[in-house]
Structures are given as structure tokens and as C-alpha cells.
Enzyme design. Sequence first.
Site, PDB file in Angstrom:
ATOM      1  CB  THR A 230      -7.456   6.473  -6.929  1.00  0.00           C
ATOM      2  OG1 THR A 230      -6.882   7.528  -6.156  1.00  0.00           O
ATOM      3  CG2 THR A 230      -8.472   7.039  -7.912  1.00  0.00           C
TER       4      THR A 230
ATOM      5  CG  HIS B  14      -3.790  -1.260   5.000  1.00  0.00           C
ATOM      6  ND1 HIS B  14      -3.523  -0.420   3.940  1.00  0.00           N
ATOM      7  CD2 HIS B  14      -4.772  -2.094   4.574  1.00  0.00           C
ATOM      8  CE1 HIS B  14      -4.282  -0.741   2.921  1.00  0.00           C
ATOM      9  NE2 HIS B  14      -5.057  -1.747   3.274  1.00  0.00           N
TER      10      HIS B  14
ATOM     11  CG  HIS C 288      -7.074   8.956   1.489  1.00  0.00           C
ATOM     12  ND1 HIS C 288      -7.207   7.670   1.040  1.00  0.00           N
ATOM     13  CD2 HIS C 288      -7.484   9.755   0.479  1.00  0.00           C
ATOM     14  CE1 HIS C 288      -7.666   7.680  -0.197  1.00  0.00           C
ATOM     15  NE2 HIS C 288      -7.860   8.928  -0.566  1.00  0.00           N
TER      16      HIS C 288
ATOM     17  CG  ASN D 226     -13.220  10.629  -2.814  1.00  0.00           C
ATOM     18  OD1 ASN D 226     -14.262  11.281  -2.806  1.00  0.00           O
ATOM     19  ND2 ASN D 226     -12.090  11.104  -3.300  1.00  0.00           N
TER      20      ASN D 226
ATOM     21  CG  HIS E 248      -3.928   3.622   3.860  1.00  0.00           C
ATOM     22  ND1 HIS E 248      -2.892   2.871   4.381  1.00  0.00           N
ATOM     23  CD2 HIS E 248      -4.194   4.570   4.795  1.00  0.00           C
ATOM     24  CE1 HIS E 248      -2.561   3.336   5.574  1.00  0.00           C
ATOM     25  NE2 HIS E 248      -3.346   4.387   5.850  1.00  0.00           N
TER      26      HIS E 248
ATOM     27  CG  ASP F  78      -3.061  14.643  -3.390  1.00  0.00           C
ATOM     28  OD1 ASP F  78      -4.032  13.987  -2.980  1.00  0.00           O
ATOM     29  OD2 ASP F  78      -2.558  14.478  -4.529  1.00  0.00           O
TER      30      ASP F  78
ATOM     31  CB  CYS G 181      -0.888  -0.024   1.232  1.00  0.00           C
ATOM     32  SG  CYS G 181      -1.760   1.494   1.527  1.00  0.00           S
TER      33      CYS G 181
ATOM     34  CB  CYS H  79       1.240   1.065   4.325  1.00  0.00           C
ATOM     35  SG  CYS H  79      -0.322   0.545   5.056  1.00  0.00           S
TER      36      CYS H  79
ATOM     37  N   GLY I 260     -14.846   7.464  -6.284  1.00  0.00           N
ATOM     38  CA  GLY I 260     -13.615   8.111  -6.719  1.00  0.00           C
ATOM     39  C   GLY I 260     -12.396   7.766  -5.899  1.00  0.00           C
TER      40      GLY I 260
HETATM   41  P1  5GP Z   1      -8.585   9.233  -3.570  1.00  0.00           P
HETATM   42  O1  5GP Z   1      -8.869   9.421  -5.043  1.00  0.00           O
HETATM   43  O2  5GP Z   1      -8.258   7.794  -3.263  1.00  0.00           O
HETATM   44  O3  5GP Z   1      -9.640   9.795  -2.671  1.00  0.00           O
HETATM   45  O4  5GP Z   1      -7.301  10.107  -3.276  1.00  0.00           O
HETATM   46  C1  5GP Z   1      -6.004   9.612  -3.432  1.00  0.00           C
HETATM   47  C2  5GP Z   1      -5.082  10.802  -3.477  1.00  0.00           C
HETATM   48  O5  5GP Z   1      -3.774  10.342  -3.246  1.00  0.00           O
HETATM   49  C3  5GP Z   1      -5.066  11.520  -4.834  1.00  0.00           C
HETATM   50  O6  5GP Z   1      -5.436  12.879  -4.657  1.00  0.00           O
HETATM   51  C4  5GP Z   1      -3.628  11.359  -5.316  1.00  0.00           C
HETATM   52  O7  5GP Z   1      -3.144  12.512  -5.960  1.00  0.00           O
HETATM   53  C5  5GP Z   1      -2.876  11.071  -4.019  1.00  0.00           C
HETATM   54  N1  5GP Z   1      -1.697  10.238  -4.171  1.00  0.00           N
HETATM   55  C6  5GP Z   1      -1.624   9.056  -4.868  1.00  0.00           C
HETATM   56  N2  5GP Z   1      -0.382   8.538  -4.781  1.00  0.00           N
HETATM   57  C7  5GP Z   1       0.339   9.397  -3.998  1.00  0.00           C
HETATM   58  C8  5GP Z   1       1.696   9.380  -3.543  1.00  0.00           C
HETATM   59  O8  5GP Z   1       2.499   8.498  -3.827  1.00  0.00           O
HETATM   60  N3  5GP Z   1       2.081  10.429  -2.751  1.00  0.00           N
HETATM   61  C9  5GP Z   1       1.227  11.439  -2.395  1.00  0.00           C
HETATM   62  N4  5GP Z   1       1.709  12.419  -1.629  1.00  0.00           N
HETATM   63  N5  5GP Z   1      -0.061  11.469  -2.807  1.00  0.00           N
HETATM   64  C10 5GP Z   1      -0.494  10.468  -3.610  1.00  0.00           C
HETATM   65 ZN    ZN Z   2      -2.163   1.105   3.709  1.00  0.00          ZN
END
Ligand code: 5GP
Ligand code: ZN
Length: 116
Positions: A97, A49, A102, A89, A100, A33, A7, A10, A95
Site C-alpha cells: 500500500t 526513495h 519496506h 509486499n 516505498h 508501524d 512519499c 520519505c 498487498g
Molecule cells: P504495505 O501494505 O505497503 O506492505 O505496508 C505499509 C505499512 O505502512 C502498513 O502496515 C501501514 O500500517 C504502515 N503505514 C502507512 N502509513 C504510515 C505512517 O504514516 N506511519 C507509519 N509509522 N506507518 C505507516
Molecule cells: Zn519514498
Amino acid sequence: MTDGNSCVFCKIAKKEIQSDILYEDAELAAFRDVNPKAPVHVLVVPKKHLSDHYALEEKDARWVGNAHLLVNRLAKDLEIEDGFRVVINCGEKAGQTVPHFHIHLMGGRDFHWPPG
Ligand code: 5GP
Ligand code: ZN
């Protein structure tokens, strides 16, 4: 389904992947982000996690509350306390992605309602 070993959040919490960490304690981490959707875009995550909001259990109530208090402190520190968006989300249809849990804290621009 992603487990803790593969993950990305993680790995960020364990500092195995670099990120701009703004806060951490034993249970929580907050980092910027990597692909910000607002001038201020911070993610608050539990260090353990947990796949998504729907996976929360009674025993998680304390750190979830602390995560929301941390959102407010970050909003103040980042000078967006006059207006910010807090987003969770849950699931791909919503949405999500990164599987984990957040909390998105976004600010520094106007937001619209309803969101897309
Ligand atoms: P979700 O779409 O799952 O609600 O939000 C995931 C967020 O994680 C997205 O806004 C994406 O830009 C951010 N994100 C994905 N991979 C990474 C990463 O490796 N580092 C950081 N700092 N943010 C990430
Ligand atoms: Zn995780």
C-alpha cells in the site's frame, strides 16, 4: 507512481512526518508501524526513495543486506528473536500500500502459514 517528494516513508525518513523511530543511520531507518498487525511491528526502510522490491538493482545489494542484519538486531532488542515474521509486499497485488520499499518485522504472537 509516487516520487520521493510526496512519499510518506520519505517524509518519515526526513522527519517531516512524526513516527516512532527505533533506529537510523545514513542509509536506513526503522520505525514502528502506525497500524500494527502484531504486538511488535516495525518497518525497515531505505532513506532513499525506491518503489518496491522489484526496483532493486545491483548497487542496492549492500544496504539490503544491512537492512536484514538490522532486522535481526531489532528482533533481539525487542525480545522477539525466538520467532518473528519478515515480510516484503511487492506490488498492489501482493498487498503493498505504500510504494516505498519496506521490510515488515513482526513478532509477539503466533503466525500462520500460508499467509493470506
Ligand atoms: P504495505 O501494505 O505497503 O506492505 O505496508 C505499509 C505499512 O505502512 C502498513 O502496515 C501501514 O500500517 C504502515 N503505514 C502507512 N502509513 C504510515 C505512517 O504514516 N506511519 C507509519 N509509522 N506507518 C505507516
Ligand atoms: Zn519514498
